[in-house]
Design an enzyme around this catalytic site. Structure first.
Site, PDB file in Angstrom:
ATOM      1  N   HIS A 181      49.198  31.684  37.728  1.00 41.06           N
ATOM      2  CA  HIS A 181      48.917  30.253  37.945  1.00 41.06           C
ATOM      3  C   HIS A 181      48.647  29.569  36.601  1.00 41.06           C
ATOM      4  O   HIS A 181      47.734  29.952  35.891  1.00 41.06           O
ATOM      5  CB  HIS A 181      47.721  30.088  38.888  1.00 41.06           C
ATOM      6  CG  HIS A 181      48.071  30.331  40.323  1.00 41.06           C
ATOM      7  ND1 HIS A 181      47.523  29.609  41.360  1.00 41.06           N
ATOM      8  CD2 HIS A 181      48.946  31.191  40.898  1.00 41.06           C
ATOM      9  CE1 HIS A 181      48.048  30.033  42.505  1.00 41.06           C
ATOM     10  NE2 HIS A 181      48.890  31.000  42.253  1.00 41.06           N
TER      11      HIS A 181
ATOM     12  N   TYR B 121      40.188  22.581  44.231  1.00 42.02           N
ATOM     13  CA  TYR B 121      38.729  22.517  44.327  1.00 42.02           C
ATOM     14  C   TYR B 121      38.402  21.071  44.705  1.00 42.02           C
ATOM     15  O   TYR B 121      38.739  20.154  43.944  1.00 42.02           O
ATOM     16  CB  TYR B 121      38.061  22.839  42.987  1.00 42.02           C
ATOM     17  CG  TYR B 121      38.173  24.286  42.540  1.00 42.02           C
ATOM     18  CD1 TYR B 121      39.323  24.768  41.912  1.00 42.02           C
ATOM     19  CD2 TYR B 121      37.106  25.171  42.719  1.00 42.02           C
ATOM     20  CE1 TYR B 121      39.414  26.087  41.488  1.00 42.02           C
ATOM     21  CE2 TYR B 121      37.190  26.495  42.295  1.00 42.02           C
ATOM     22  CZ  TYR B 121      38.340  26.942  41.687  1.00 42.02           C
ATOM     23  OH  TYR B 121      38.427  28.256  41.270  1.00 42.02           O
TER      24      TYR B 121
ATOM     25  N   PRO C 225      30.496  31.441  43.084  1.00 46.40           N
ATOM     26  CA  PRO C 225      31.933  31.708  42.905  1.00 46.40           C
ATOM     27  C   PRO C 225      32.760  30.520  42.406  1.00 46.40           C
ATOM     28  O   PRO C 225      33.959  30.661  42.177  1.00 46.40           O
ATOM     29  CB  PRO C 225      32.378  32.136  44.310  1.00 46.40           C
ATOM     30  CG  PRO C 225      31.340  31.619  45.238  1.00 46.40           C
ATOM     31  CD  PRO C 225      30.068  31.528  44.491  1.00 46.40           C
TER      32      PRO C 225
ATOM     33  N   LYS D 226      34.238  33.477  38.255  1.00 43.50           N
ATOM     34  CA  LYS D 226      33.844  34.255  37.077  1.00 43.50           C
ATOM     35  C   LYS D 226      33.159  35.592  37.378  1.00 43.50           C
ATOM     36  O   LYS D 226      32.902  36.365  36.452  1.00 43.50           O
ATOM     37  CB  LYS D 226      32.899  33.421  36.185  1.00 43.50           C
ATOM     38  CG  LYS D 226      33.589  32.308  35.450  1.00 43.50           C
ATOM     39  CD  LYS D 226      34.427  32.854  34.298  1.00 43.50           C
ATOM     40  CE  LYS D 226      35.468  31.881  33.789  1.00 43.50           C
ATOM     41  NZ  LYS D 226      36.837  32.116  34.244  1.00 43.50           N
TER      42      LYS D 226
ATOM     43  N   TYR E 247      38.018  28.347  32.172  1.00 42.43           N
ATOM     44  CA  TYR E 247      38.592  28.859  33.420  1.00 42.43           C
ATOM     45  C   TYR E 247      39.533  30.042  33.156  1.00 42.43           C
ATOM     46  O   TYR E 247      39.512  31.031  33.888  1.00 42.43           O
ATOM     47  CB  TYR E 247      39.337  27.743  34.168  1.00 42.43           C
ATOM     48  CG  TYR E 247      39.621  28.090  35.617  1.00 42.43           C
ATOM     49  CD1 TYR E 247      38.674  27.863  36.609  1.00 42.43           C
ATOM     50  CD2 TYR E 247      40.838  28.661  35.983  1.00 42.43           C
ATOM     51  CE1 TYR E 247      38.924  28.196  37.941  1.00 42.43           C
ATOM     52  CE2 TYR E 247      41.098  28.999  37.310  1.00 42.43           C
ATOM     53  CZ  TYR E 247      40.137  28.760  38.277  1.00 42.43           C
ATOM     54  OH  TYR E 247      40.401  29.100  39.592  1.00 42.43           O
TER      55      TYR E 247
HETATM   56  P1  RFL Z   1      30.519  45.312  43.783  1.00 47.77           P
HETATM   57  O1  RFL Z   1      31.914  44.880  44.104  1.00 47.77           O
HETATM   58  O2  RFL Z   1      29.401  44.758  44.541  1.00 47.77           O
HETATM   59  O3  RFL Z   1      30.526  46.898  43.902  1.00 47.77           O
HETATM   60  C1  RFL Z   1      29.332  47.654  43.840  1.00 47.77           C
HETATM   61  C2  RFL Z   1      29.530  48.913  44.660  1.00 47.77           C
HETATM   62  O4  RFL Z   1      28.324  49.697  44.599  1.00 47.77           O
HETATM   63  C3  RFL Z   1      28.041  50.210  45.880  1.00 47.77           C
HETATM   64  N1  RFL Z   1      26.605  50.510  45.974  1.00 47.77           N
HETATM   65  C4  RFL Z   1      26.107  51.753  45.787  1.00 47.77           C
HETATM   66  N2  RFL Z   1      26.696  52.916  45.540  1.00 47.77           N
HETATM   67  C5  RFL Z   1      25.906  54.003  45.425  1.00 47.77           C
HETATM   68  N3  RFL Z   1      24.550  53.964  45.581  1.00 47.77           N
HETATM   69  C6  RFL Z   1      23.927  52.809  45.838  1.00 47.77           C
HETATM   70  N4  RFL Z   1      22.620  52.760  45.992  1.00 47.77           N
HETATM   71  C7  RFL Z   1      24.695  51.629  45.951  1.00 47.77           C
HETATM   72  N5  RFL Z   1      24.409  50.336  46.193  1.00 47.77           N
HETATM   73  C8  RFL Z   1      25.585  49.671  46.198  1.00 47.77           C
HETATM   74  C9  RFL Z   1      28.498  49.116  46.836  1.00 47.77           C
HETATM   75  O5  RFL Z   1      28.760  49.637  48.119  1.00 47.77           O
HETATM   76  C10 RFL Z   1      29.752  48.609  46.128  1.00 47.77           C
HETATM   77  O6  RFL Z   1      30.925  49.261  46.575  1.00 47.77           O
HETATM   78  O7  RFL Z   1      30.195  45.073  42.228  1.00 47.77           O
HETATM   79  P2  RFL Z   1      31.177  45.128  40.958  1.00 47.77           P
HETATM   80  O8  RFL Z   1      32.041  46.375  41.006  1.00 47.77           O
HETATM   81  O9  RFL Z   1      30.342  44.856  39.770  1.00 47.77           O
HETATM   82  O10 RFL Z   1      32.214  43.931  41.176  1.00 47.77           O
HETATM   83  C11 RFL Z   1      31.766  42.601  41.153  1.00 47.77           C
HETATM   84  C12 RFL Z   1      32.635  41.717  42.051  1.00 47.77           C
HETATM   85  O11 RFL Z   1      32.718  42.334  43.333  1.00 47.77           O
HETATM   86  C13 RFL Z   1      32.099  40.291  42.175  1.00 47.77           C
HETATM   87  O12 RFL Z   1      31.618  39.824  40.941  1.00 47.77           O
HETATM   88  C14 RFL Z   1      33.169  39.296  42.674  1.00 47.77           C
HETATM   89  O13 RFL Z   1      33.620  39.617  43.954  1.00 47.77           O
HETATM   90  C15 RFL Z   1      32.634  37.857  42.656  1.00 47.77           C
HETATM   91  N6  RFL Z   1      33.604  36.880  43.164  1.00 47.77           N
HETATM   92  C16 RFL Z   1      34.621  36.401  42.372  1.00 47.77           C
HETATM   93  N7  RFL Z   1      34.773  36.847  41.110  1.00 47.77           N
HETATM   94  C17 RFL Z   1      35.820  36.429  40.336  1.00 47.77           C
HETATM   95  O14 RFL Z   1      35.906  36.836  39.169  1.00 47.77           O
HETATM   96  N8  RFL Z   1      36.794  35.567  40.830  1.00 47.77           N
HETATM   97  C18 RFL Z   1      36.721  35.078  42.092  1.00 47.77           C
HETATM   98  O15 RFL Z   1      37.642  34.365  42.506  1.00 47.77           O
HETATM   99  C19 RFL Z   1      35.601  35.458  42.907  1.00 47.77           C
HETATM  100  N9  RFL Z   1      35.472  35.017  44.165  1.00 47.77           N
HETATM  101  C20 RFL Z   1      33.483  36.412  44.476  1.00 47.77           C
HETATM  102  C21 RFL Z   1      34.442  35.454  44.944  1.00 47.77           C
HETATM  103  C22 RFL Z   1      32.461  36.851  45.316  1.00 47.77           C
HETATM  104  C23 RFL Z   1      32.370  36.368  46.595  1.00 47.77           C
HETATM  105  N10 RFL Z   1      31.325  36.876  47.410  1.00 47.77           N
HETATM  106  C24 RFL Z   1      31.512  37.357  48.713  1.00 47.77           C
HETATM  107  C25 RFL Z   1      30.044  37.165  46.806  1.00 47.77           C
HETATM  108  C26 RFL Z   1      34.372  34.961  46.220  1.00 47.77           C
HETATM  109  C27 RFL Z   1      33.318  35.381  47.049  1.00 47.77           C
HETATM  110  C28 RFL Z   1      33.263  34.763  48.418  1.00 47.77           C
HETATM  111  C1  PHB Z   2      39.272  33.147  46.197  1.00 57.19           C
HETATM  112  O1  PHB Z   2      40.501  33.027  46.323  1.00 57.19           O
HETATM  113  O2  PHB Z   2      38.615  33.921  46.913  1.00 57.19           O
HETATM  114  C2  PHB Z   2      38.568  32.329  45.188  1.00 57.19           C
HETATM  115  C3  PHB Z   2      39.306  31.579  44.285  1.00 57.19           C
HETATM  116  C4  PHB Z   2      38.649  30.802  43.340  1.00 57.19           C
HETATM  117  C5  PHB Z   2      37.268  30.782  43.306  1.00 57.19           C
HETATM  118  C6  PHB Z   2      36.534  31.547  44.188  1.00 57.19           C
HETATM  119  C7  PHB Z   2      37.179  32.327  45.146  1.00 57.19           C
HETATM  120  O3  PHB Z   2      36.649  30.001  42.386  1.00 57.19           O
END
Ligand code: RFL
Ligand code: PHB
Length: 390
Positions: free
Chosen positions: A72, A201, A293, A297, A385
C-alpha cells in the site's frame, strides 16, 4: 533441558526471534501457554512496516507474504464528508507498507519453525523464571503432569501484555507508564469485498471508524465503542449501521455488508515498562509496551525489539561482543517511545472523547484542518506511518 535462549511466548515476537537465531546456529526453546490453533485464531494486526517485511525475509519466512500480501502506497483520512489521501510513497521517497494479516504471518513462522525442527512447547502452565541475575537463569513450567526445568544463558520475555516475564522483574526496579483510553475498538472480519483498496481512517461526530482489509475478498472494519461495551451488545446489523453512519456518504454507498466471521473488542491502552532488561532477562514486544492500534504500530514496535535483540545475541555468541546486549534497553526504548508518541497523536486526532472540553475539541479540529492543509504535516504523518528506521 538446556538451551541458549529460552523464549517465553509463541506469538510473532517469540517465533520470529527463535527462527532468526536458529538460522545463525543459536539454540532456542519457545514456551507457549496456548495451543497453536488458539494462537492462530486471534485476529490482530494487518499493516506491516517495511522493516518488518525485511525481517521476515531475513528469517526465510516471506514467500507467502510476498505473494499474497498487498503493498500500500497510501491511505485515506476522512473527516465527516471530507477525504484526504496520504501519499505514503510520495512523501517518503517511495516507501510503503504491506497489508498482510498477523494470523497469516504467525502461521508462516510456525511452519518455518517446524521445517527447521525448532522446539515450540504448547499448553505450558505455571511458567516461572528463576535466578535472572545469575549466569544460568532457569525457566520452570508444567505440561500436563510433566514438570520441566530449562537452564538458559538468556531468557527473552515475549509473552505479551498479560505474560509472566515482566511481572518477574522486582517492583523496585520496574517503572510502568500507562494511559487507558475511555473506549475500545469493535472489530469485524467479513467475507465481503473491501469498500476501498486503501485503508480509510474516519473521524466522525459519532466516533472513529476504520476500513481495512486482509485480501480482495476479506474485509476488516472497526468502530470506536465505549469501554464496557460487550461483543454480545453488537449484532451484525447494529455494527454495519453504525459503521455506515460514520463514513463519508460515497464510501457508505459502496459498502458491501455480510455476516461477520469474527467479532471482538480490543481496549485502547498506551503502556511502557522500563527497563526492558533485568539481569539476563530481556523483554520484547507487547510484554514491554502496548499502543492503541490507531497508528498500526504494535506489531511493528515488536519487530524493532526483535531486530535489536537478534543482532545483539548474534554478536554475543559469534564475536563475544556484548555491546548490543548492553545497549538493548536504551536503543529499543528510544524507538518504542516514538511509536508511543505517534499512536497517541493519531488516537487523539481521530477519536471522539466524550468528556473533552469545548476548547480541546476545537484544537482537535484545528489539528486535523492543519494536517489536511499542510504538506509538512502530511509528510510527518507519512514518515511515521511507514515506520522510523531501526
Ligand atoms: P502476543 O501476540 O500477545 O504474543 C504473546 C504470546 O505469549 C503467550 N503467553 C505465554 N506463554 C507462555 N507463558 C505465559 N505465561 C504466557 N503468557 C502469554 C500468549 O499466549 C501469546 O501467544 O505478543 P507479541 O508476540 O509481542 O506480538 C505483539 C502483537 O501481537 C501486537 O502488538 C499487535 O497485534 C498489535 N496490533 C497491531 N500492530 C501493528 O503493528 N499493526 C496493526 O495493524 C495492528 N492492529 C493490533 C491491531 C492489536 C489489536 N488487538 C486485538 C490488541 C489490531 C488489534 C485489534
Ligand atoms: C487491521 O487491519 O487490523 C488494522 C489496520 C490498521 C490499523 C489497525 C488495525 O491501524
Amino acid at each position: 533441558m538446556k538451551t541458549q535462549v529460552g523464549i517465553i511466548g509463541g506469538g510473532p515476537s517469540g517465533l520470529l526471534l527463535s527462527q532468526l537465531l536458529h538460522l545463525q546456529g543459536i539454540d532456542t526453546i519457545v514456551l507457549e501457554k496456548h495451543s497453536r490453533d488458539y494462537v492462530l485464531g486471534r485476529i490482530r494486526a494487518g499493516v506491516l512496516e517495511h522493516g518488518f517485511v525485511k525481517l521476515m525475509r531475513l528469517a526465510q519466512c516471506a514467500a507467502r507474504m510476498d505473494s499474497e500480501g498487498e503493498i500500500h502506497d497510501g491511505f485515506f483520512i476522512a473527516d465527516g464528508e471530507r477525504k484526504r489521501r496520504i501519499d505514503l510513497a510520495g512523501y517518503t521517497g517511495g516507501q510503503s507498507v504491506m497489508v498482510y494479516g498477523q494470523t497469516e504471518l504467525t502461521r508462516d513462522l510456525y511452519e518455518a519453525r517446524d521445517k527447521l525442527g525448532g522446539t515450540v512447547l504448547h499448553n505450558v502452565e505455571d511458567v516461572q523464571l528463576h535466578a535472572l541475575t545469575s549466569d544460568v537463569p532457569q525457566i520452570t513450567c508444567r505440561t500436563g503432569t510433566d514438570h520441566i526445568q530449562i537452564d538458559c544463558d538468556y531468557v527473552v520475555g515475549a509473552d505479551g501484555y498479560h505474560g509472566v516475564s515482566r511481572k518477574s522483574i522486582p517492583d523496585n526496579v520496574l517503572t510502568e507508564y500507562e494511559k487507558v483510553f475511555p473506549f475500545g475498538w469493535l472489530g469485524v472480519l467479513s467475507e465481503t469485498k473491501p469498500v476501498s483498496p486503501e485503508l480509510i481512517y474516519a473521524k466522525s461526530a459519532r466516533g472513529f471508524a476504520l476500513c481495512s482489509l486482509r485480501s480482495r475478498v476479506l474485509s476488516r472494519y472497526y468502530i470506536q465503542v465505549p469501554s464496557g461495551d460487550r461483543v454480545e451488545d453488537w449484532s451484525d446489523e447494529a455494527f454495519w449501521a453504525e459503521l455506515k453512519a460514520r463514513l463519508p456518504a460515497d464510501v457508505t454507498d459502496s459498502l458491501e455488508t455480510g455476516p461477520s466471521i469474527e467479532k471482538s473488542i480490543a481496549p485502547l491502552r498506551s503502556f511502557v515498562a522500563e527497563p526492558m532488561r533485568y539481569g539476563n532477562l530481556f523483554l520484547a514486544g507487547d510484554a514491554a509496551h502496548i499502543v492503541p492500534p490507531t497508528g498500526a504500530k504494535g506489531l511493528n514496535s515488536a519487530a524493532s525489539d526483535i531486530y535489536y535483540l537478534y543482532h545483539a545475541l548474534v554478536a554475543h555468541y559469534q564475536d563475544g561482543d556484548d555491546a548490543g546486549l548492553n545497549s538493548y534497553c536504551e536503543k529499543a526504548l528510544a524507538r518504542v517511545w516514538k511509536a508511543q508518541r505517534f499512536s497517541w497523536w493519531m488516537t487523539n486526532l481521530l477519536h471522539l472523547f466524550p468528556d473533552r472540553i469545548a476548547y480541546d475539541q476545537r484544537l482537535q479540529q484545528t489539528e486535523l484542518d492543519y494536517l489536511f492543509a499542510s504538506e509538512a504535516a502530511m509528510k510527518s504523518l507519512a514518515e511515521n506511518y511507514v515506520g522510523l528506521p531501526f
